[in-house]
Design an enzyme around this catalytic site. Structure first.
Site, mmCIF file in Angstrom:
data_model
loop_
_atom_site.group_PDB
_atom_site.id
_atom_site.type_symbol
_atom_site.label_atom_id
_atom_site.label_comp_id
_atom_site.label_asym_id
_atom_site.label_seq_id
_atom_site.Cartn_x
_atom_site.Cartn_y
_atom_site.Cartn_z
ATOM 1 C CB CYS A 28 13.222 33.702 -81.829
ATOM 2 S SG CYS A 28 13.286 35.272 -82.701
ATOM 3 N NE ARG A 68 15.381 31.062 -76.731
ATOM 4 C CZ ARG A 68 16.683 31.145 -76.481
ATOM 5 N NH1 ARG A 68 17.158 30.744 -75.329
ATOM 6 N NH2 ARG A 68 17.503 31.608 -77.404
ATOM 7 C CD1 TRP A 116 13.645 40.437 -79.257
ATOM 8 C CD2 TRP A 116 11.926 40.264 -77.848
ATOM 9 N NE1 TRP A 116 13.666 41.524 -78.440
ATOM 10 C CE2 TRP A 116 12.631 41.456 -77.560
ATOM 11 C CE3 TRP A 116 10.790 39.962 -77.093
ATOM 12 C CZ2 TRP A 116 12.232 42.328 -76.543
ATOM 13 C CZ3 TRP A 116 10.419 40.833 -76.076
ATOM 14 C CH2 TRP A 116 11.131 41.996 -75.824
ATOM 15 C CG ASN A 161 17.327 32.723 -81.830
ATOM 16 O OD1 ASN A 161 17.211 33.943 -81.805
ATOM 17 N ND2 ASN A 161 17.925 32.037 -80.870
ATOM 18 N N GLY A 162 18.141 34.681 -84.624
ATOM 19 C CA GLY A 162 19.412 35.339 -84.894
ATOM 20 C C GLY A 162 19.224 36.455 -85.904
ATOM 21 C CD GLU A 186 22.720 51.336 -65.629
ATOM 22 O OE1 GLU A 186 22.051 52.376 -65.513
ATOM 23 O OE2 GLU A 186 22.193 50.222 -65.770
ATOM 24 C CE LYS A 213 20.660 48.447 -63.144
ATOM 25 N NZ LYS A 213 20.357 48.970 -64.404
ATOM 26 C CD GLU A 238 17.336 48.873 -60.619
ATOM 27 O OE1 GLU A 238 16.154 49.135 -60.859
ATOM 28 O OE2 GLU A 238 18.196 48.782 -61.523
ATOM 29 C CG HIS A 272 32.846 71.083 -55.653
ATOM 30 N ND1 HIS A 272 33.476 72.286 -55.419
ATOM 31 C CD2 HIS A 272 33.486 70.526 -56.716
ATOM 32 C CE1 HIS A 272 34.434 72.466 -56.316
ATOM 33 N NE2 HIS A 272 34.470 71.397 -57.111
ATOM 34 C CE LYS A 288 13.282 44.521 -68.145
ATOM 35 N NZ LYS A 288 14.614 44.826 -67.594
HETATM 36 C C1 F6R Z 1 16.895 50.203 -64.115
HETATM 37 C C2 F6R Z 1 15.740 50.074 -64.969
HETATM 38 C C3 F6R Z 1 14.886 51.283 -65.215
HETATM 39 C C4 F6R Z 1 14.610 51.443 -66.699
HETATM 40 C C5 F6R Z 1 13.640 52.611 -66.958
HETATM 41 C C6 F6R Z 1 13.405 52.853 -68.438
HETATM 42 O O1 F6R Z 1 17.553 49.000 -63.937
HETATM 43 O O2 F6R Z 1 15.467 49.044 -65.478
HETATM 44 O O3 F6R Z 1 15.470 52.426 -64.699
HETATM 45 O O4 F6R Z 1 15.821 51.663 -67.353
HETATM 46 O O5 F6R Z 1 12.415 52.351 -66.324
HETATM 47 O O6 F6R Z 1 12.856 51.751 -69.055
HETATM 48 P P1 F6R Z 1 12.770 51.655 -70.629
HETATM 49 O O7 F6R Z 1 14.159 51.530 -71.151
HETATM 50 O O8 F6R Z 1 11.930 50.448 -70.893
HETATM 51 O O9 F6R Z 1 12.132 52.914 -71.112
#
Ligand code: F6R
Length: 608
Positions: free
Chosen positions: A2, A29, A76, A102-103, A480, A484, A487, A503, A603
């Site tokens: 927060c 935040r 948050w 916050n915490g 993963e 990263k 993308e 394979h 996002k």
């Molecule tokens: C990868 C990334 C996306 C999200 C995906 C799910 O870095 O950010 O692949 O992981 O869009 O998003 P949430 O977790 O918000 O459902």
């Protein structure tokens, strides 16, 4: 996470407009609720509600509150969904003491019960509300406000930055910090406290950083810092901040993504603080189910893959992980009212995940969820949820999301394991202990290995492709790492279970093709060495993430990133993913891209 801002201004000045403008700078935040308190003589003014700053301001006019002293908070949610009653500040029974926080306070339930026994009335579902009531109780018992606050702080377990105002000392702010951030600002006879310096940078560049376990009293005479434990005064000179407001928000890091990678040291701690009763509830639902599915997208799907292996290993429970957008086709025919669907989503708003959940609900399934956004659609659709508690993530690429989701899911698997009793408890406690060690190991890694990763990133900057290989619990880590890198760098990246690579994938290997192995010293170690040799024999450039001291793989590799300590295998993805996040970050920067806002991505993906 927060945002907090407090100020003690000269008589005749109004704190409210200054708090309001500082909250604008802190909204990154947290932004589900807003609140402000000001003190004018014997009166405490409070305005608070759920919603973003401009909405709450339009409703209540946050500038119109009397008094030269005050505090604001942008929330948050962790305990208690976004709602007016859960917004900060929280007050005592007589509305003479107001507190923002916050915490996460871990022992709030026991304190709350004790205070309820003494007649205190609670209005919210937050952990924070115990603080003003406990201070009130100690004042009633005869202590001064300052001593009562100090005694309260010493009772708290968990993480907090706390700021208190009171009508008893209307020109004073008392604050304390433990793990959560709090920094003090020194003006011209005026004083401030805030979660980070971006809040007061346009007002003053002079800052005093508070250390863990310290509290401070701000009044027109100045700032007094002391140790919370014994009240011993601490002398410290202010430093002059040279950051511009934008770098202050990023705390000096070049991008939010890099800041968030570093924040994992704290976010993992926050993620595993949730009380055992919630995990027990999850566990009972999973154990009673006939079938368990885990759904998620992208990073959340990868965290789900870790969870599935952990449920098998710690509880002998079969949980199938399905990419949310495929759930209807792959599994809906199997869903009934004996089914549990565990949905994992940072935003709680991903359309594919919500569709899978709604489909499952239409067949009578129970919905469990792990999400970072309290009040999100996913949370509201769920029978039971656990907060990821990693705070807002601004970088589009999920980083602290992965480590927090894995941490929470491992705790769930451990709770299920205790309930099924099918594996020795020692194996479960080893994983739980390992989880608590991850923040320190990541801190070590960030202190010592960033340059190594940077150098590797530079050396593969022109690679046409890169491959990630792992085995067992680190197949999801490889996936993963791939997500990263692709993308953020916009090059095709490959990931496989290492054993599967022969394979088909192996035909791509030619001299210098970079292959990254995720290779901790666990039960897969011998076999992954075989895979490394297969790749090496065909000219691949071997980059390995290994445990420090693993001479065998070090000798086979062109480059290594060494993880400072050993961990139980199931916990390794949390730490071994960090160099992969950094690799993606530095490659993206090296290619001149913006890692915070990769092209074509959002996002939160709210379309099918
Ligand atoms: C990868 C990334 C996306 C999200 C995906 C799910 O870095 O950010 O692949 O992981 O869009 O998003 P949430 O977790 O918000 O459902």
């Amino acid at each position: 996470m927060c945002g907090i801002f407090g100020c003690v201004l000269h008589d005749g000045k109004q704190a409210a407009p200054l708090i309001h403008s500082a909250l604008k700078r802190l909204e990154y935040r947290g932004y589900d609720s807003i609140g402000q308190v000001t003190v004018d003589g014997k009166t405490l003014f409070v305005k608070k509600d759920r919603g973003r700053l401009e909405e709450v301001d339009a409703k209540y006019n946050l500038d119109d509150m009397a008094g030269p002293t005050g505090v604001g908070h942008t929330r948050w949610a962790t305990h208690g969904r976004p709602a007016q009653e859960n917004s900060h500040p929280h007050t005592d029974c007589n509305s003479t003491i107001a507190v923002v926080h916050n915490g996460i306070i871990e022992n709030y339930l026991e304190i709350k019960r004790e205070l309820e026994g003494k007649g205190h009335r609670f209005l919210s579902r937050t952990d924070t509300e115990v603080v003003p009531h406990l201070v009130e109780q100690y004042v009633r018992d005869g202590m001064s406000l300052e001593d009562a606050f100090r005694k309260t702080v010493n009772r708290l377990e968990g993480a907090y930055s706390l700021v208190l105002t009171s009508t008893e000392r209307p020109k004073t702010i008392i604050c304390a910090r433990q793990e959560s951030p709090l920094v003090l600002g020194v003006g011209d006879g005026e004083y401030y406290c805030a979660s980070d310096i971006s809040a007061f940078l346009p007002i003053t560049k002079k800052a005093l950083f508070m250390d863990e376990g310290e509290m401070a009293v701000l009044d027109p005479k100045g700032i007094r810092i002391m140790k919370s434990r014994n009240g011993q005064v601490v002398r410290r000179d202010p430093v002059t901040i040279t950051w511009d407001p934008e770098s202050a928000k990023k705390q000096g890091f070049k991008h939010f993504m890099l800041k968030e990678v570093h924040e994992q040291v704290q976010s993992i701690k926050d993620s595993i603080r949730t009380l055992p009763i919630y995990y027990d509830l999850f566990a009972s639902k999973i154990v009673d189910a006939e079938r368990v599915f885990i759904v998620g997208c992208g990073t959340a799907y990868h965290a789900g893959l870790v969870a599935s292996q952990a449920l098998a290993k710690l509880a002998q429970i079969d949980a199938r992980v399905i990419v949310a957008s495929e759930f209807a086709e792959e599994a809906l025919d199997l869903v009934n009212d004996e089914t549990v669907v565990l949905a994992v989503s940072q935003s709680g708003e991903t359309m594919d995940t919500l569709n899978a959940v709604r489909d499952a609900m239409s067949r009578g399934a129970s919905i469990l969820s792990v999400t970072n956004v309290m009040g999100s659609t996913l949370m509201r659709l769920s029978d039971v949820y656990i907060g990821q508690n990693s705070g807002p993530e601004i970088g589009v690429a999920a980083t602290k999301t992965f480590t927090s989701q894995v941490a929470v899911l491992l705790r769930i698997a451990a709770a299920v394991g205790r309930r099924t009793g099918k594996v020795p408890v020692s194996r479960i406690t080893e994983v739980e202990k390992g989880l608590h060690e991850t923040p320190d190991i990541i801190q070590d890694l960030l202190n010592t290995k960033v340059e190594v990763v940077q150098r590797i990133a530079e050396s593969v900057n022109n690679a046409k492709s890169i491959c990630f290989l792992g085995r067992g619990i680190n197949v999801p880590t490889a996936l993963e790492g791939r997500l990263k890198l692709l993308e953020l760098s916009y090059i095709p990246v490959i990931a496989y279970p290492a054993g599967e690579s022969k394979h088909g994938f192996i035909s791509l290997i030619e001299e210098g093709f970079p292959v990254v192995f995720i290779a901790p010293m666990d039960e897969t170690h011998k076999r992954i060495i075989g895979n490394i040799m297969e790749m090496k024999a065909r000219g691949a450039r071997i980059i390995s993430v290994i445990q420090e001291g693993d001479r065998e793989i070090r000798e086979l590799s062109d480059d290594v990133i060494e993880i400072p300590r050993s961990l139980p295998s199931l916990v390794t993805p949390i730490v071994y993913v960090v160099p992969l996040q950094l690799l993606a970050y530095y490659l993206s920067v090296g290619k001149g891209h913006d890692p915070d806002y990769p092209r074509n991505l959002a996002k939160s993906v709210t379309v099918e």
